[in-house]
Design a protein around this motif. Structure first.
Motif, PDB file in Angstrom:
ATOM      1  N   CYS A   6       0.846  -1.184   0.000  1.00  0.00           N
ATOM      2  CA  CYS A   6       0.000   0.000   0.000  1.00  0.00           C
ATOM      3  C   CYS A   6       0.888   1.244   0.000  1.00  0.00           C
ATOM      4  O   CYS A   6       1.750   1.387   0.862  1.00  0.00           O
ATOM      5  N   VAL A   8       0.070   4.125   0.719  1.00  0.00           N
ATOM      6  CA  VAL A   8      -0.338   5.062   1.776  1.00  0.00           C
ATOM      7  C   VAL A   8       0.209   4.638   3.136  1.00  0.00           C
ATOM      8  O   VAL A   8       0.810   5.431   3.849  1.00  0.00           O
ATOM      9  N   CYS A   9      -0.001   3.350   3.513  1.00  0.00           N
ATOM     10  CA  CYS A   9       0.377   2.928   4.867  1.00  0.00           C
ATOM     11  C   CYS A   9       1.509   1.906   4.898  1.00  0.00           C
ATOM     12  O   CYS A   9       2.047   1.623   5.960  1.00  0.00           O
ATOM     13  N   CYS A  27      -6.721  -1.723   0.160  1.00  0.00           N
ATOM     14  CA  CYS A  27      -5.959  -1.939   1.389  1.00  0.00           C
ATOM     15  C   CYS A  27      -6.928  -2.092   2.560  1.00  0.00           C
ATOM     16  O   CYS A  27      -7.936  -1.401   2.633  1.00  0.00           O
ATOM     17  N   SER A  29      -6.554  -1.239   5.590  1.00  0.00           N
ATOM     18  CA  SER A  29      -6.575  -0.051   6.450  1.00  0.00           C
ATOM     19  C   SER A  29      -7.040   1.202   5.725  1.00  0.00           C
ATOM     20  O   SER A  29      -7.706   2.054   6.300  1.00  0.00           O
ATOM     21  N   CYS A  30      -6.702   1.329   4.464  1.00  0.00           N
ATOM     22  CA  CYS A  30      -6.959   2.582   3.730  1.00  0.00           C
ATOM     23  C   CYS A  30      -8.163   2.485   2.802  1.00  0.00           C
ATOM     24  O   CYS A  30      -8.629   3.501   2.289  1.00  0.00           O
TER      25      CYS A  30
HETATM   26 ZN   LIG Z   1      -2.983   1.127   3.306  1.00  0.00          ZN
END
Ligand SMILES: [Zn+2]
Length: 86
Positions: A6, A8-9, A27, A29-30
């Motif tokens: 990911c 982003v994270c 993702c 989480s995202c």
């Molecule tokens: Zn993520």
């Protein structure tokens, strides 16, 4: 779908087929989001990463409209989503 990281994270994410000039990621989480491919390449070259917290917040807000939120250069500037990779 292929397995990727990911952007982003940094967790494991799924990468969907590219849509136009965007890469789509899924993702845990995202959520489901897309990023301009050229932006990712430019960030990698400049050793920059997304600010995880700010970007997740941005994605959460823009997911409410029932569409896949897209991250572009304009949005990263407007919401200050990019940080230097320490
Ligand atoms: Zn993520």
């Amino acid at each position: 779908m292929s397995i990727t990281v990911c952007v982003v994270c940094g967790d494991t994410a799924e990468k969907a087929y590219p849509v136009g000039s965007f890469d789509e990621f899924k993702c845990a989480s995202c959520g489901y989001y897309s990023v301009n491919r050229q932006l990712i390449e430019e960030m990698e070259a400049a050793n920059q990463v997304f600010d995880t917290e700010r970007t997740q917040q941005y994605l959460m807000i823009h997911s409410r409209q029932g569409q896949v939120p897209a991250i572009t250069r304009v949005e990263t500037t407007k919401h200050r989503l990019i940080v230097e990779n320490a």
